[in-house]
Design a protein around this motif. Structure first.
Motif, PDB file in Angstrom:
ATOM      1  N   UNK A 141       2.066   0.398   0.802  1.00 35.94           N
ATOM      2  CA  UNK A 141       1.463   0.916   2.036  1.00 35.94           C
ATOM      3  C   UNK A 141       1.181   2.410   1.911  1.00 35.94           C
ATOM      4  N   UNK A 142       2.140   3.176   1.416  1.00 39.22           N
ATOM      5  CA  UNK A 142       1.945   4.621   1.283  1.00 39.22           C
ATOM      6  C   UNK A 142       0.833   4.934   0.283  1.00 39.22           C
ATOM      7  N   UNK A 143       0.790   4.186  -0.822  1.00 37.03           N
ATOM      8  CA  UNK A 143      -0.264   4.386  -1.822  1.00 37.03           C
ATOM      9  C   UNK A 143      -1.625   4.036  -1.215  1.00 37.03           C
ATOM     10  N   UNK A 144      -1.685   2.923  -0.510  1.00 37.61           N
ATOM     11  CA  UNK A 144      -2.921   2.489   0.134  1.00 37.61           C
ATOM     12  C   UNK A 144      -3.377   3.511   1.178  1.00 37.61           C
ATOM     13  N   UNK A 145      -2.454   4.051   1.959  1.00 39.17           N
ATOM     14  CA  UNK A 145      -2.806   5.045   2.976  1.00 39.17           C
ATOM     15  C   UNK A 145      -3.403   6.301   2.337  1.00 39.17           C
ATOM     16  N   UNK A 146      -2.754   6.790   1.281  1.00 39.23           N
ATOM     17  CA  UNK A 146      -3.288   7.992   0.633  1.00 39.23           C
ATOM     18  C   UNK A 146      -4.674   7.725   0.056  1.00 39.23           C
ATOM     19  N   UNK A 147      -4.831   6.592  -0.607  1.00 43.98           N
ATOM     20  CA  UNK A 147      -6.131   6.269  -1.209  1.00 43.98           C
ATOM     21  C   UNK A 147      -7.205   6.076  -0.133  1.00 43.98           C
ATOM     22  N   UNK A 148      -6.829   5.562   1.035  1.00 45.15           N
ATOM     23  CA  UNK A 148      -7.822   5.369   2.097  1.00 45.15           C
ATOM     24  C   UNK A 148      -8.364   6.713   2.577  1.00 45.15           C
ATOM     25  N   UNK A 149      -7.522   7.722   2.616  1.00 45.51           N
ATOM     26  CA  UNK A 149      -7.991   9.058   3.002  1.00 45.51           C
ATOM     27  C   UNK A 149      -8.815   9.675   1.878  1.00 45.51           C
ATOM     28  N   UNK A 150      -8.320   9.561   0.652  1.00 39.58           N
ATOM     29  CA  UNK A 150      -9.016  10.149  -0.500  1.00 39.58           C
ATOM     30  C   UNK A 150     -10.418   9.565  -0.649  1.00 39.58           C
ATOM     31  N   UNK A 151     -10.534   8.232  -0.493  1.00 41.46           N
ATOM     32  CA  UNK A 151     -11.829   7.571  -0.676  1.00 41.46           C
ATOM     33  C   UNK A 151     -12.599   7.379   0.634  1.00 41.46           C
ATOM     34  N   UNK A 152     -12.039   7.871   1.750  1.00 42.09           N
ATOM     35  CA  UNK A 152     -12.672   7.785   3.064  1.00 42.09           C
ATOM     36  C   UNK A 152     -13.052   6.344   3.406  1.00 42.09           C
ATOM     37  N   UNK A 153     -12.036   5.460   3.325  1.00 39.06           N
ATOM     38  CA  UNK A 153     -12.193   4.039   3.649  1.00 39.06           C
ATOM     39  C   UNK A 153     -11.027   3.628   4.539  1.00 39.06           C
ATOM     40  N   UNK A 154     -11.179   2.493   5.209  1.00 34.28           N
ATOM     41  CA  UNK A 154     -10.036   1.960   5.944  1.00 34.28           C
ATOM     42  C   UNK A 154      -9.009   1.464   4.920  1.00 34.28           C
ATOM     43  N   UNK A 155      -7.735   1.357   5.306  1.00 35.72           N
ATOM     44  CA  UNK A 155      -6.738   0.838   4.366  1.00 35.72           C
ATOM     45  C   UNK A 155      -7.103  -0.540   3.810  1.00 35.72           C
ATOM     46  N   UNK A 156      -7.711  -1.389   4.618  1.00 31.56           N
ATOM     47  CA  UNK A 156      -8.098  -2.721   4.155  1.00 31.56           C
ATOM     48  C   UNK A 156      -9.207  -2.629   3.108  1.00 31.56           C
ATOM     49  N   UNK A 157     -10.209  -1.781   3.362  1.00 34.04           N
ATOM     50  CA  UNK A 157     -11.310  -1.618   2.414  1.00 34.04           C
ATOM     51  C   UNK A 157     -10.815  -1.020   1.103  1.00 34.04           C
ATOM     52  N   UNK A 158      -9.917  -0.055   1.203  1.00 33.42           N
ATOM     53  CA  UNK A 158      -9.455   0.613  -0.011  1.00 33.42           C
ATOM     54  C   UNK A 158      -8.590  -0.316  -0.860  1.00 33.42           C
ATOM     55  N   UNK A 159      -7.876  -1.244  -0.228  1.00 33.44           N
ATOM     56  CA  UNK A 159      -7.079  -2.202  -1.000  1.00 33.44           C
ATOM     57  C   UNK A 159      -7.986  -3.024  -1.909  1.00 33.44           C
TER      58      UNK A 159
END
Length: 172
Positions: A141-159
């Motif tokens: 979850x924490x990795x997904x949250x950081x990547x969602x901000x970095x890639x400017x996507x929702x957590x679901x999209x970034x997964x």
């Protein structure tokens, strides 16, 4: 190093936005603090804010990865080795030590190790421990949250993006 509007990760891996600088007196006289709001709900009440002393922010907070660093890390995932032959008590202590460093590659190594261990346990029809399950869920979850901000996507999209780019099912 940090300024108003920046996003930063605290020691527990939660991501906050720096809203403003305020003077607070927590018993030692007025001192400047960053007033920060969580970027994700986590387990906080609505309106939650935390305060980090401006002069200690570099020690208490970590910056988010750059997009380039995140892309490079995703390309490296397949080459990250899992940690083998480690008992439950040693695994718990080692993993907690790794997580506390905040090193994303090492954290991914823990995630990959836990995923492999969980699959191994499933094949043997044995349970996956509560500690390991909570740690895996928290780290992904924490990795997904950081990547969602970095890639400017929702957590679901970034997964989906991460799993497609790395060719590893981290969130399944």
């Amino acid at each position: 190093m940090f300024s108003i509007g920046d996003k930063a990760i605290d020691k527990s891996g939660k991501i906050f936005r720096i809203d403003c600088v305020v003077d607070k007196d927590f018993g030692q006289g007025p001192t400047p603090y960053f007033a920060m709001s969580p970027c994700f709900p986590y387990d906080f009440n609505p309106g939650y804010q935390c305060f980090i002393p401006v002069d200690r922010a570099d020690v208490l907070l970590r910056p988010l990865m750059s997009r380039e660093a995140a892309d490079n890390l995703l390309l490296e995932i397949k080459s990250i080795p899992i940690i083998k032959d480690i008992g439950p008590h040693e695994r718990k202590a080692k993993f907690q030590a790794i997580v506390s460093t905040g090193n994303r590659k090492d954290i991914l190594q823990v995630i990959l190790t836990l995923l492999a261990y969980r699959n191994e346990r499933r094949k043997l029809n044995k349970p996956f421990s509560d500690f390991d399950n909570r740690l895996l869920k928290n780290l992904t979850t924490l990795f997904q949250d950081e990547m969602s901000i970095v890639f400017d996507m929702t957590p679901e999209e970034v997964a989906q993006y991460i799993e497609t780019k790395s060719e590893i099912p981290l969130f399944s």
